[in-house]
Design a protein around this motif. Sequence first.
Motif, PDB file in Angstrom:
ATOM      1  N   LYS A 105       0.618  -1.279   0.040  1.00 42.12           N
ATOM      2  CA  LYS A 105      -0.156   0.065  -0.092  1.00 42.12           C
ATOM      3  C   LYS A 105       0.915   1.161  -0.050  1.00 42.12           C
ATOM      4  O   LYS A 105       0.222   2.597  -0.433  1.00 42.12           O
ATOM      5  CB  LYS A 105      -0.908  -0.147   1.220  1.00 42.12           C
ATOM      6  N   MET A 106       2.013   1.111   0.550  1.00 44.26           N
ATOM      7  CA  MET A 106       2.931   2.336   0.328  1.00 44.26           C
ATOM      8  C   MET A 106       3.509   2.354  -1.203  1.00 44.26           C
ATOM      9  O   MET A 106       3.504   3.709  -1.653  1.00 44.26           O
ATOM     10  CB  MET A 106       4.088   2.090   1.104  1.00 44.26           C
ATOM     11  N   SER A 107       3.586   1.380  -1.733  1.00 44.04           N
ATOM     12  CA  SER A 107       4.001   1.531  -3.086  1.00 44.04           C
ATOM     13  C   SER A 107       2.682   2.219  -4.094  1.00 44.04           C
ATOM     14  O   SER A 107       2.947   2.875  -5.042  1.00 44.04           O
ATOM     15  CB  SER A 107       4.357   0.118  -3.680  1.00 44.04           C
ATOM     16  N   LEU A 108       1.440   1.879  -3.670  1.00 48.85           N
ATOM     17  CA  LEU A 108       0.362   2.462  -4.295  1.00 48.85           C
ATOM     18  C   LEU A 108       0.384   4.025  -4.060  1.00 48.85           C
ATOM     19  O   LEU A 108      -0.464   4.799  -5.051  1.00 48.85           O
ATOM     20  CB  LEU A 108      -0.994   1.773  -3.699  1.00 48.85           C
ATOM     21  N   GLN A 109       1.269   4.409  -3.101  1.00 46.04           N
ATOM     22  CA  GLN A 109       1.037   6.033  -3.174  1.00 46.04           C
ATOM     23  C   GLN A 109       2.224   6.612  -3.721  1.00 46.04           C
ATOM     24  O   GLN A 109       2.437   7.842  -3.747  1.00 46.04           O
ATOM     25  CB  GLN A 109       1.493   6.256  -1.539  1.00 46.04           C
ATOM     26  N   GLY A 110       2.821   5.816  -4.782  1.00 48.11           N
ATOM     27  CA  GLY A 110       3.891   6.318  -5.705  1.00 48.11           C
ATOM     28  C   GLY A 110       5.112   6.159  -5.250  1.00 48.11           C
ATOM     29  O   GLY A 110       6.230   6.820  -5.720  1.00 48.11           O
ATOM     30  N   PHE A 111       5.468   5.209  -4.317  1.00 45.46           N
ATOM     31  CA  PHE A 111       6.795   4.915  -3.770  1.00 45.46           C
ATOM     32  C   PHE A 111       7.378   3.631  -4.280  1.00 45.46           C
ATOM     33  O   PHE A 111       6.707   2.565  -4.374  1.00 45.46           O
ATOM     34  CB  PHE A 111       6.664   4.902  -2.503  1.00 45.46           C
ATOM     35  N   VAL A 326      -0.596   4.346   6.739  1.00 43.78           N
ATOM     36  CA  VAL A 326       0.072   4.291   5.315  1.00 43.78           C
ATOM     37  C   VAL A 326      -0.550   6.087   4.774  1.00 43.78           C
ATOM     38  O   VAL A 326       0.538   6.486   4.389  1.00 43.78           O
ATOM     39  CB  VAL A 326      -0.484   3.445   4.028  1.00 43.78           C
ATOM     40  N   PRO A 327      -1.536   6.473   4.824  1.00 45.91           N
ATOM     41  CA  PRO A 327      -1.805   7.757   4.214  1.00 45.91           C
ATOM     42  C   PRO A 327      -0.908   8.982   5.091  1.00 45.91           C
ATOM     43  O   PRO A 327      -0.634   9.694   4.234  1.00 45.91           O
ATOM     44  CB  PRO A 327      -3.367   7.906   4.485  1.00 45.91           C
ATOM     45  N   PRO A 328      -1.031   9.126   6.331  1.00 46.84           N
ATOM     46  CA  PRO A 328      -0.044   9.941   6.948  1.00 46.84           C
ATOM     47  C   PRO A 328       1.249   9.990   6.687  1.00 46.84           C
ATOM     48  O   PRO A 328       2.090  10.928   6.503  1.00 46.84           O
ATOM     49  CB  PRO A 328      -0.518  10.083   8.411  1.00 46.84           C
ATOM     50  N   ILE A 329       1.835   8.520   6.705  1.00 47.38           N
ATOM     51  CA  ILE A 329       3.260   8.457   6.277  1.00 47.38           C
ATOM     52  C   ILE A 329       3.619   8.998   4.886  1.00 47.38           C
ATOM     53  O   ILE A 329       4.512   9.703   4.778  1.00 47.38           O
ATOM     54  CB  ILE A 329       3.585   6.813   6.467  1.00 47.38           C
ATOM     55  N   ALA A 330       2.738   8.532   4.017  1.00 45.26           N
ATOM     56  CA  ALA A 330       2.961   8.724   2.462  1.00 45.26           C
ATOM     57  C   ALA A 330       2.849  10.419   2.535  1.00 45.26           C
ATOM     58  O   ALA A 330       3.734  11.200   1.845  1.00 45.26           O
ATOM     59  CB  ALA A 330       1.798   8.273   1.696  1.00 45.26           C
ATOM     60  N   ALA A 331       2.007  11.053   3.024  1.00 44.28           N
ATOM     61  CA  ALA A 331       1.805  12.367   2.942  1.00 44.28           C
ATOM     62  C   ALA A 331       3.011  13.019   3.546  1.00 44.28           C
ATOM     63  O   ALA A 331       3.514  14.128   2.996  1.00 44.28           O
ATOM     64  CB  ALA A 331       0.627  12.889   3.864  1.00 44.28           C
ATOM     65  N   TRP A 332       3.489  12.828   4.693  1.00 42.32           N
ATOM     66  CA  TRP A 332       4.743  13.462   5.286  1.00 42.32           C
ATOM     67  C   TRP A 332       6.070  13.153   4.534  1.00 42.32           C
ATOM     68  O   TRP A 332       6.681  14.040   4.398  1.00 42.32           O
ATOM     69  CB  TRP A 332       5.123  12.889   6.632  1.00 42.32           C
ATOM     70  N   LEU A 333       6.067  12.074   3.902  1.00 45.22           N
ATOM     71  CA  LEU A 333       7.198  11.777   3.217  1.00 45.22           C
ATOM     72  C   LEU A 333       7.395  12.523   1.865  1.00 45.22           C
ATOM     73  O   LEU A 333       8.404  13.032   1.405  1.00 45.22           O
ATOM     74  CB  LEU A 333       7.262  10.190   2.773  1.00 45.22           C
ATOM     75  N   LYS A 334       6.083  12.713   1.219  1.00 52.62           N
ATOM     76  CA  LYS A 334       5.977  13.467  -0.023  1.00 52.62           C
ATOM     77  C   LYS A 334       6.381  14.986   0.381  1.00 52.62           C
ATOM     78  O   LYS A 334       6.841  15.546  -0.340  1.00 52.62           O
ATOM     79  CB  LYS A 334       4.686  13.272  -0.677  1.00 52.62           C
ATOM     80  N   GLU A 335       6.215  15.265   1.633  1.00 54.28           N
ATOM     81  CA  GLU A 335       6.458  16.841   2.161  1.00 54.28           C
ATOM     82  C   GLU A 335       7.754  16.860   2.030  1.00 54.28           C
ATOM     83  O   GLU A 335       8.541  18.074   1.880  1.00 54.28           O
ATOM     84  CB  GLU A 335       5.609  17.253   3.245  1.00 54.28           C
ATOM     85  N   VAL A 336       8.471  16.009   2.944  1.00 54.84           N
ATOM     86  CA  VAL A 336       9.826  16.027   3.326  1.00 54.84           C
ATOM     87  C   VAL A 336      10.902  15.799   2.261  1.00 54.84           C
ATOM     88  O   VAL A 336      12.102  16.078   2.281  1.00 54.84           O
ATOM     89  CB  VAL A 336      10.318  15.457   4.580  1.00 54.84           C
ATOM     90  N   MET A 337      10.239  15.020   1.271  1.00 50.26           N
ATOM     91  CA  MET A 337      11.199  14.178   0.238  1.00 50.26           C
ATOM     92  C   MET A 337      11.299  14.838  -1.224  1.00 50.26           C
ATOM     93  O   MET A 337      12.029  14.926  -2.037  1.00 50.26           O
ATOM     94  CB  MET A 337      10.980  12.799  -0.008  1.00 50.26           C
TER      95      MET A 337
END
Length: 337
Positions: A105-111, A326-337
């Motif tokens: 599901k992390m991969s579905l977030q574009g990672f 997954v959603p909050p992790i993905a959102a934060w990673l997209k913000e800092v990466m």
Amino acid sequence: MVMIKKIILAVVLIVVVFHVTWYAASRMMMNKKIPDNVAVQTAFDNLVKKEKIDFDRKSLTETFIEANGIRLHLDVFSAGRNAPTVVFIPGTAVYAKFYIEFLYKMSLQGFNVVGFDPRGHGLSSGPRGDYTINEIVDDTLAVVKYARERFGGKVAVAGSSQGGMVAFYAAARDNSIAAAVCHNLADLNGKDNLVLSQIRPPLFMVPLAEFMAGLYKGYSIPIALYLDLTREKSKSGTDAASLLKNDPIAVKWITFRALGSLMHTDLAQPVEKITVPVMLIHAGNDSIFPQKYVENIFNRLTCKKKYLLLKNTEHLIMTNNVDEVVPPIAAWLKEVM
């Protein structure tokens, strides 16, 4: 006098036999062979069925890399070249596929997601249950290097339980890591972190405990003596201890060398000096990592940071509460990466 000598001789004999038997059992567990592919696949299929995990099997690929004298097994979900990548470290006794729903599901977030089995775990080589925190950090950074070479782009690390600790230690050592997502973290200073284990020597005995761990580094004990996993339930309601007992590739025993490392391993730099962005994830009802303990460490961080507290959840949130994390992790990673 003769009787005393006989008693001493009997005691010495008992001690010797005990140590020889214990050492033989330890070596047997450490040298346990990895099951064949059929047994491994059957065990994984049973886990997926029992826990009702849904994912696209065709999107998963597996490979191995050689690093630090170890053959590391990798589970990879590819989102494409130059997409951000997350390298995932699993917790004590288990392996990357144990968290397959989270990885997928992390991969579905574009990672791009690369989960790996630490040395001595899962399908990776090395004596079963024999490692140090710094050795797993070495392996983590080797997988980070692999991810950079394969995918390009920025690479973050993430981990659960012991894996969260390793992600934190990796962030302290390597400032080039884009971010660290830590489900649980620790500063293994040999003092405050003693609350994380069932083996809790008094502070004044820690030096002696560390010495004994070094002296008995080739010996192992059942993980049940280190952690009480009977209190941790999976999505199906099965306790983690039973899951591990019935899993042919889960680690059953842990060496005193590993326990000594978990008792005391210094961070590469103080918590306050870490510059890599850190996200802490914590379950409100975690029975292994006290909330106050992890929050005290989090509050010492001066880097960019984020805290996600999931109330009314238990330790296994990275398998049981995937849709919540997954959603909050993905959102934060997209913000800092």
